[in-house]
Design an enzyme around this catalytic site. Structure first.
Site, short mmCIF file in Angstrom:
data_model
loop_
_atom_site.label_atom_id
_atom_site.label_comp_id
_atom_site.label_asym_id
_atom_site.label_seq_id
_atom_site.Cartn_x
_atom_site.Cartn_y
_atom_site.Cartn_z
N ASP A 142 0.87 -1.11 0.06
CA ASP A 142 0.05 0.12 0.03
C ASP A 142 0.92 1.26 0.07
OD1 ASP A 142 -2.02 2.02 0.40
OD2 ASP A 142 -2.70 1.50 2.30
N LYS A 168 1.66 7.79 0.38
CA LYS A 168 1.92 7.99 1.64
C LYS A 168 3.32 8.58 1.98
CE LYS A 168 -0.43 3.65 3.37
NZ LYS A 168 -1.24 4.48 4.34
N ASP A 183 -5.84 6.35 -0.85
CA ASP A 183 -4.98 5.58 0.08
C ASP A 183 -6.34 4.82 1.05
OD1 ASP A 183 -3.19 4.48 1.73
OD2 ASP A 183 -2.65 6.46 2.61
N GLU A 199 -7.98 2.40 0.27
CA GLU A 199 -8.21 1.30 -0.64
C GLU A 199 -8.65 -0.05 -0.30
OE1 GLU A 199 -5.50 1.71 0.88
OE2 GLU A 199 -4.81 -0.23 1.24
N ARG A 247 -10.99 -0.67 2.32
CA ARG A 247 -12.36 -0.71 2.03
C ARG A 247 -12.95 -0.89 0.67
NH1 ARG A 247 -12.60 5.20 4.62
NH2 ARG A 247 -10.60 4.17 5.53
N1 BES Z 1 -3.20 0.32 5.07
C1 BES Z 1 -3.51 1.41 5.37
C2 BES Z 1 -4.10 1.46 7.00
C3 BES Z 1 -2.85 0.97 8.00
C4 BES Z 1 -2.12 2.31 8.65
C5 BES Z 1 -2.58 -0.01 8.63
C6 BES Z 1 -1.05 1.89 9.53
C7 BES Z 1 -1.37 -0.51 9.29
C8 BES Z 1 -0.69 0.44 9.79
C9 BES Z 1 -4.77 2.02 5.10
O1 BES Z 1 -5.08 1.51 3.62
C10 BES Z 1 -4.86 3.45 4.80
O2 BES Z 1 -4.04 3.81 4.15
N2 BES Z 1 -5.75 4.13 5.70
C11 BES Z 1 -5.63 5.47 5.60
C12 BES Z 1 -7.03 5.76 5.78
C13 BES Z 1 -7.26 7.43 5.26
C14 BES Z 1 -6.84 7.96 4.01
C15 BES Z 1 -8.69 7.85 5.46
C16 BES Z 1 -5.14 5.88 7.05
O3 BES Z 1 -5.32 5.32 7.89
O4 BES Z 1 -4.61 6.68 7.09
ZN ZN Z 2 -4.05 -0.15 3.06
MG MG Z 3 -4.06 2.77 2.32
#
Ligand code: BES
Ligand code: ZN
Ligand code: MG
Length: 493
Positions: free
Chosen positions: A264, A271, A341, A343, A345
């Protein structure tokens, strides 16, 4: 690791090391052994060098007075505070200590501690703790290989071999599956691609005679699974929806669905580097689904489990999905992509809608879904969000039993409001700043792709990957969820 049960007397076991457990403030009950060691054990207690405190260790050389070469006294803490999880932790630590001392074989009497828990459960727990604590990810090491020690054999002393062996067998199947999941999660992202996961699933399916289907890009296009396709657009790797099924003729059918983002990057909403580094672990949900299916097959549980792994990369390549794009998911709902990001869901939207079509009694999805979950619960619990009280209760019970914590977060209309679309049906990010109650909005988004089946979501963003060693989980992939799901499926009513 070989694990054997011996009915021998502890003084006559030929071993480099023998583990003996002591509770705090309890009388030491191995008088004969103490005598043979010329009172060394009572001396340690008297001089307060060892008092049986939880996680206290003390080793004594036997100087050939008995068959074991060394005794390792292990503190179990106060008896009234004893739990199987403490036993698991202690055995994880022992496993590491023994391994670091370059010992390859050792024996334990911990199955004999006088507590209310059943022998079979104690032995299962010792087996789990030892195998889990001994986990090392060494696949990519080419130098200093001789410095890597690995435990080869554990001897469990017990006078009821038949029952003890049952515990060994189950503990071994579970712990080895957890370690398998850890391997998958720890693999570099360019090696553990969606196709790699599909091949792993295929080889397990073949070996365990499990039904499997894999939808590649073509099939996903045919089925109009545009949510998962959208996520994969920026990547050169083909997405895969992997569907495994155990015991198709069993009465009870449960679907488990895992997020399988093999890397990701965030997509175009890239990110920052420090957040991206560990994102090879974003497929832990899918890996847990595969590990669970493997155990269900090996333990021959009579449940019809449909395991769905939604595998894709999330990359910012030239064809990548863009913020502002609208995709039509498998169930025909339109989704506005507010942030690429968010993604997980999206891939789960298609996967849970597909899962419901299989007519299961319940759907449980597992996902490293949100950073917000880590903010809320740290590395100590997965967030549990569900539309069904009975399912919630069973998951909480299973989690209690395996000590893989879950903590409930609410599903409220406020959050359903927050993901309503303006120019689409739903949006993949809550209104407002986007991150408020982030773990809940993400779950609510998935809920909106479930029609009516009992559904539960486990956000394991904090529990799937550790940034430091814990008693029986070295840093990296933890394999969280396998033992919990097996416990749940085994007791499904
Ligand atoms: N894979 C990440 C969530 C994640 C963060 C998992 C840290 C493990 C450790 C997910 O796809 C993500 O990027 N979520 C974003 C959502 C936001 C854009 C609303 C997040 O949590 O920052
Ligand atoms: Zn993710
Ligand atoms: Mg993500």
């Amino acid at each position: 690791m070989k694990i054997n049960v011996l009915t021998k007397k502890l003084t006559s076991v030929k071993t480099e090391l023998l583990v003996i457990g002591c509770f705090e403030k309890e009388k030491f009950n191995q008088q004969e052994l103490d005598k043979k060691l010329k009172g060394e054990i009572t001396k340690a207690f008297k001089q307060k060098k060892f008092e049986g405190e939880f996680k206290q260790f003390y080793s004594i050389s036997t100087l050939k007075s008995i068959a074991p070469e060394k005794i390792l006294l292990v503190g179990l803490g106060k008896k009234k505070d004893f739990s199987l999880e403490k036993l698991r932790k202690i055995n994880g630590l022992i496993s590491k200590i023994v391994c670091d001392s370059k010992i390859k074989r050792f024996a334990t009497t911990l199955s004999d501690i006088n507590v209310k828990e059943k022998l079979e459960d104690k032995v299962q727990t010792i087996t789990e703790g030892t195998i889990l604590g001994n986990y090392q990810f060494t696949k990519y090491k080419t130098e200093d290989k001789d410095k890597i020690n690995e435990l080869k054999e554990l001897i469990i002393l017990s006078n009821n071999k038949a029952i003890a062996m049952k515990g060994v067998k189950k503990g071994k199947i579970l712990a080895e599956a957890v370690n398998y999941v850890r391997d998958l999660v720890n693999l570099p992202p360019s090696d553990a691609t969606p196709s790699y996961l599909a091949n792993q699933a295929k080889s397990i399916a073949k070996k365990e005679k499990i039904k499997i289907k894999v939808f590649g890009k073509k099939e996903l296009e045919k089925k109009k699974m545009n949510a998962i396709l959208g996520v994969s657009r920026g990547s050169s790797q083909e997405p895969k929806l992997i569907i495994l099924e155990t015991n198709p003729n069993a009465k009870k059918k449960i679907a488990i669905v895992g997020k399988g983002i093999t890397f990701d990057s965030g997509g175009l909403d890239l990110k920052p580097s420090s957040y991206m580094l560990d994102m090879k672990s974003d497929m832990a949900g899918a890996a847990t689904v595969l590990g669970t299916i493997l155990v269900v097959a090996k333990l021959k549980l009579s449940v019809n489990v449909v395991g769905i792994m939604a595998a894709s990369e999330n990359m910012p390549g030239q064809s990548a999905q863009k913020p502002g794009d609208i995709v039509t998911a498998y169930n025909k709902k339109t989704i506005e992509i507010i942030n690429t990001d968010a993604e997980g869901r999206l891939v789960l939207a298609d996967a849970v809608a597909f899962a419901e079509e299989q007519k299961p009694e319940a759907i449980i999805d597992l996902a490293t879904l949100t950073g917000a979950c880590v903010v809320a619960l740290g590395y100590s619990a997965a967030a549990l969000i569900s539309n069904d009280d009975k399912l919630k209760k069973s998951i909480k019970n299973a989690a209690e039993k395996t000590a893989e914590r879950v903590w409930e977060l609410p599903l409220w209309d406020d959050f359903r409001e927050a993901i309503k679309g303006e120019i689409s049906d739903v949006r993949n990010l809550g209104k407002g700043k986007g991150y408020e109650g982030g773990a809940i909005t993400a779950a609510t988004f998935i809920e909106s792709f479930v029609k009516k089946v009992p559904w539960a979501h486990l956000d394991m963003a904090g529990t799937a990957w550790f940034i430091e060693d814990k008693e029986y989980s070295p840093k990296g992939g933890t394999g969280y969820g396998v033992r919990l799901l097996v416990e749940l499926l085994e007791n499904w009513k």
